[in-house]
Motif scaffolding. Structure first.
Motif, PDB file in Angstrom:
ATOM      1  N   VAL A 146       0.872  -1.171   0.000  1.00 31.87           N
ATOM      2  CA  VAL A 146       0.000   0.000   0.000  1.00 31.87           C
ATOM      3  C   VAL A 146       0.910   1.223   0.000  1.00 31.87           C
ATOM      4  O   VAL A 146       2.058   1.160   0.439  1.00 31.87           O
ATOM      5  N   ARG A 147       0.404   2.331  -0.501  1.00 28.93           N
ATOM      6  CA  ARG A 147       1.241   3.518  -0.646  1.00 28.93           C
ATOM      7  C   ARG A 147       1.545   4.164   0.695  1.00 28.93           C
ATOM      8  O   ARG A 147       0.678   4.294   1.544  1.00 28.93           O
ATOM      9  N   ASP A 150      -0.839   7.061   1.569  1.00 28.76           N
ATOM     10  CA  ASP A 150      -2.260   6.842   1.304  1.00 28.76           C
ATOM     11  C   ASP A 150      -3.072   7.561   2.385  1.00 28.76           C
ATOM     12  O   ASP A 150      -2.874   7.340   3.584  1.00 28.76           O
ATOM     13  N   ARG A 167       8.143   1.284  -7.410  1.00 31.98           N
ATOM     14  CA  ARG A 167       7.100   0.360  -6.929  1.00 31.98           C
ATOM     15  C   ARG A 167       6.444   0.910  -5.669  1.00 31.98           C
ATOM     16  O   ARG A 167       5.216   0.967  -5.575  1.00 31.98           O
ATOM     17  N   THR A 170       4.179   4.027  -6.191  1.00 35.08           N
ATOM     18  CA  THR A 170       3.003   3.946  -7.061  1.00 35.08           C
ATOM     19  C   THR A 170       1.986   2.883  -6.657  1.00 35.08           C
ATOM     20  O   THR A 170       1.092   2.575  -7.438  1.00 35.08           O
ATOM     21  N   TYR A 171       2.121   2.339  -5.445  1.00 34.54           N
ATOM     22  CA  TYR A 171       1.060   1.433  -5.002  1.00 34.54           C
ATOM     23  C   TYR A 171      -0.263   2.202  -5.023  1.00 34.54           C
ATOM     24  O   TYR A 171      -0.301   3.400  -4.723  1.00 34.54           O
ATOM     25  N   PRO A 172      -1.376   1.523  -5.327  1.00 34.67           N
ATOM     26  CA  PRO A 172      -2.664   2.229  -5.343  1.00 34.67           C
ATOM     27  C   PRO A 172      -3.157   2.531  -3.927  1.00 34.67           C
ATOM     28  O   PRO A 172      -2.665   1.967  -2.949  1.00 34.67           O
ATOM     29  N   ASP A 173      -4.129   3.451  -3.839  1.00 35.75           N
ATOM     30  CA  ASP A 173      -4.785   3.700  -2.556  1.00 35.75           C
ATOM     31  C   ASP A 173      -5.433   2.413  -2.080  1.00 35.75           C
ATOM     32  O   ASP A 173      -5.881   1.587  -2.875  1.00 35.75           O
ATOM     33  N   HIS A 174      -5.486   2.256  -0.758  1.00 36.05           N
ATOM     34  CA  HIS A 174      -6.115   1.080  -0.158  1.00 36.05           C
ATOM     35  C   HIS A 174      -7.628   1.235  -0.241  1.00 36.05           C
ATOM     36  O   HIS A 174      -8.175   2.236   0.202  1.00 36.05           O
ATOM     37  N   ALA A 175      -8.267   0.256  -0.775  1.00 32.99           N
ATOM     38  CA  ALA A 175      -9.738   0.313  -0.943  1.00 32.99           C
ATOM     39  C   ALA A 175     -10.462   0.041   0.359  1.00 32.99           C
ATOM     40  O   ALA A 175      -9.990  -0.571   1.244  1.00 32.99           O
TER      41      ALA A 175
END
Length: 175
Positions: A146-147, A150, A167, A170-175
């Protein structure tokens, strides 16, 4: 060893009880019996070293999902870091909360991070070496992340990262 609970169940600060004399000091870093007696059974199967050349180097936030998740004991052999764990267990009352502490060669402190947590750190000094003891063997292809910034977690880093991998950045936001 002294074990101090954090606000997140499964994340524990481990401080050393050292014997000091004119030569220096001696302290036990890990003892399975002491960890188990304190309610934190942990037996490492693998030990890894992260060498970091510059202050402001960020590594994380990394984790492995079940059934490949792992617990780890993190300690600094040289230098200093601000070490962070984020609770990613959806059923946990502290889901998405974080805890952090300074680990340094000088303070000898370690952080025991249980399964279901993302982990990362930022170096506070140049030439910082971080030692990981991990309770399972590494299995390639199962690492997630996770970023570090975030907004779902709101981690308050003591300094802005200066060096970060593509890497990790650029991890996506945690859903």
């Amino acid at each position: 060893m002294r074990f101090t609970a954090t606000d997140i169940e499964g994340v524990v600060i481990v401080d050393l009880d050292s014997v000091d004399d004119e030569r220096g000091s001696f302290a036990r870093l890990h003892c399975p019996e002491e960890f188990a007696a304190a309610g934190h059974p942990f037996t490492p199967l693998q030990t890894s070293l992260s060498r970091n050349l510059k202050a402001g180097t960020l590594r994380g936030m990394h984790y492995e999902a079940a059934p490949h998740d792992e617990a780890k004991l993190v300690r600094v052999a040289r230098g200093a870091i601000f070490d962070v764990a984020v609770d990613l267990r959806p059923a946990s009352p502290t889901y998405r909360q974080w805890t952090g502490t300074e680990l340094s060669a000088a303070n000898g402190r370690a952080l025991l991070i249980g399964r279901g947590m993302a982990h990362g750190f930022v170096t506070l000094e140049d030439d910082t070496d971080v030692l990981y003891q991990i309770d399972r063997m590494f299995e390639p292809g199962h690492g997630l992340g996770v970023r570090w910034n975030d907004p779902a977690f709101g981690i308050e880093w003591p300094l802005a990262p200066q060096i970060i991998s593509d890497r990790d950045a650029t991890y996506p936001d945690h859903a």
